[in-house]
Scaffold this motif. Structure first.
Motif, PDB file in Angstrom:
ATOM      1  N   TYR B  27      32.362  43.091  49.996  1.00 14.09           N
ATOM      2  CA  TYR B  27      32.916  42.036  49.134  1.00 14.09           C
ATOM      3  C   TYR B  27      34.409  42.228  48.853  1.00 14.09           C
ATOM      4  O   TYR B  27      35.074  41.303  48.409  1.00 14.09           O
ATOM      5  CB  TYR B  27      32.116  41.916  47.825  1.00 14.09           C
ATOM      6  N   GLN B  67      39.265  40.131  39.061  1.00 17.45           N
ATOM      7  CA  GLN B  67      37.982  39.506  39.392  1.00 17.45           C
ATOM      8  C   GLN B  67      38.153  38.063  39.865  1.00 17.45           C
ATOM      9  O   GLN B  67      37.446  37.605  40.754  1.00 17.45           O
ATOM     10  CB  GLN B  67      37.065  39.537  38.156  1.00 17.45           C
ATOM     11  N   TRP B  71      36.357  36.928  43.316  1.00 15.18           N
ATOM     12  CA  TRP B  71      35.308  35.898  43.311  1.00 15.18           C
ATOM     13  C   TRP B  71      35.922  34.570  42.891  1.00 15.18           C
ATOM     14  O   TRP B  71      36.242  34.395  41.722  1.00 15.18           O
ATOM     15  CB  TRP B  71      34.200  36.266  42.313  1.00 15.18           C
ATOM     16  N   ASP B  73      34.692  31.834  42.186  1.00 11.97           N
ATOM     17  CA  ASP B  73      33.954  31.137  41.117  1.00 11.97           C
ATOM     18  C   ASP B  73      33.665  32.064  39.942  1.00 11.97           C
ATOM     19  O   ASP B  73      32.709  31.861  39.202  1.00 11.97           O
ATOM     20  CB  ASP B  73      32.649  30.552  41.671  1.00 11.97           C
ATOM     21  N   TYR B  74      34.501  33.079  39.767  1.00  8.98           N
ATOM     22  CA  TYR B  74      34.247  34.073  38.720  1.00  8.98           C
ATOM     23  C   TYR B  74      34.232  33.458  37.327  1.00  8.98           C
ATOM     24  O   TYR B  74      35.125  32.688  36.960  1.00  8.98           O
ATOM     25  CB  TYR B  74      35.314  35.170  38.768  1.00  8.98           C
ATOM     26  N   THR B  77      37.311  36.180  32.081  1.00 10.34           N
ATOM     27  CA  THR B  77      38.712  35.926  31.768  1.00 10.34           C
ATOM     28  C   THR B  77      39.596  36.308  32.957  1.00 10.34           C
ATOM     29  O   THR B  77      39.172  37.019  33.868  1.00 10.34           O
ATOM     30  CB  THR B  77      39.162  36.745  30.536  1.00 10.34           C
ATOM     31  N   ASP B  80      39.986  40.149  33.544  1.00 12.41           N
ATOM     32  CA  ASP B  80      38.869  41.010  33.974  1.00 12.41           C
ATOM     33  C   ASP B  80      39.168  41.604  35.354  1.00 12.41           C
ATOM     34  O   ASP B  80      39.699  40.924  36.233  1.00 12.41           O
ATOM     35  CB  ASP B  80      37.555  40.207  34.055  1.00 12.41           C
ATOM     36  N   THR B  81      38.781  42.882  35.508  1.00 12.66           N
ATOM     37  CA  THR B  81      39.088  43.572  36.770  1.00 12.66           C
ATOM     38  C   THR B  81      37.873  44.331  37.306  1.00 12.66           C
ATOM     39  O   THR B  81      36.917  44.581  36.577  1.00 12.66           O
ATOM     40  CB  THR B  81      40.231  44.596  36.581  1.00 12.66           C
TER      41      THR B  81
END
Lengths: 205, 95
Positions: B27, B67, B71, B73-74, B77, B80-81
């Motif tokens: 990923y 993040q 992704w 479509d994460y 916030t 975010d990591t």
């Protein structure tokens, strides 16, 4: 018909999954070839089972009451563990701190790497595909399922332990615990809070 | 230890189609991140896992990714990591 040749405990191969059979076969080969003895294997299993979250809880509680220890813990987790008589062999421990703006979550997406020296054997859910795939992709949903609801003001930092490091979360010290003894604080540190799926238990008022 | 990257460098993860005992999750391939820390040098699991000696040792880094970049479509916030340990031979400088 009686049989009189010596052999180890019989295992019903039909009841084992493929890799369980492989593990048994490898163990038998290692003992048959004299590389390991049954006693050594038993002793290692005992040693692994003797390790559990209580070790990590001691480290966390110590960090909560001793800021110098906390500094050393965040700088070099392995050395700080060994300082308390908890050996960390083979891998290196990284400790990550939760606070009012940061929440850390540990996962191993490739297998189930886990700080076994500090927390013992991992819970079953930690090894399942559902947790391993979702923790990295939708950590906030996973956290909510564990009852951990985080506002957007808190950053979620996922740690995927892919190689030689192992991770331990230093949870936030619960409010209302000022002046508590280390022993009393230890009771608030759950295994799940050190994986990061939950916060530490709250002090009962 | 001589390393190709230092703290704060931006790097891209290779997209090699290789099979075996890789420690680089699929990923994260082709994603860009920043070196968060140098972990030291370790024997290469790609040969160690098959009876080899894993030498020469490979520098290992912790690389931090956003993040929302990993992704598309994460749901979370923008801050975010996800931090991942990646061996040097999987990394190239981000242009």
């Amino acid at each position: 018909m009686p049989h009189d040749h010596p052999h180890g405990p019989t295992i019903d191969a039909k009841r084992l999954a493929h890799y369980q059979c492989m593990a048994v076969a490898v163990q038998e080969l290692l003992t048959e070839k004299g590389i390991l003895t049954d006693k050594q294997i038993e002793a290692t299993i005992k040693e692994m089972e003797a390790r559990g979250p209580a070790l990590g809880a001691r480290m966390v509680a110590r960090a909560w009451i001793d800021s110098n220890y906390k500094r050393r813990l965040l700088l070099d987790g392995s050395a700080a563990a060994e300082e308390l008589g908890i050996p960390v062999d083979g891998t290196r421990l990284i400790v990550v701190e939760n606070n009012e703006t940061m929440h850390n979550l540990i996962v191993c997406t490739l297998c189930s790497c886990y700080p076994r020296n500090i927390l013992g054997l991992p819970p079953d859910w930690y090894k399942k595909t559902a947790y391993r795939s979702r923790a990295v992709k939708e950590p906030r949903a996973i956290l909510a399922e564990f009852g951990t609801f985080l506002p957007d003001s808190v950053t979620v930092r996922v740690h995927d332990s892919t190689a030689d490091m192992r991770y331990l979360v230093l949870p936030t010290r619960p409010s209302g615990t000022e002046g508590w003894t280390e022993q009393r604080l230890i009771e608030l540190v759950s295994r799940d809070s050190m994986i990061g799926v939950r916060t530490a238990k709250q002090a009962e008022s | 230890m001589t390393t190709a990257f230092k703290l704060g460098d931006f790097v891209v993860v290779s997209n090699r189609d290789v099979r075996g005992h890789m420690r680089t999750p699929s990923y994260i391939r082709q994603k860009t991140g920043v070196i968060e820390r140098l972990c030291g040098s370790f024997r290469n699991p790609e040969t160690l896992a098959y009876g080899g000696n894993g030498l020469p040792k490979q520098p290992l880094y912790r690389v931090r990714f956003l993040q929302s970049h990993v992704w598309p479509d994460y749901k979370g916030t923008l801050t975010d990591t996800v931090d991942i340990e990646i061996y040097e031979h999987w990394l190239t400088p981000a242009s």
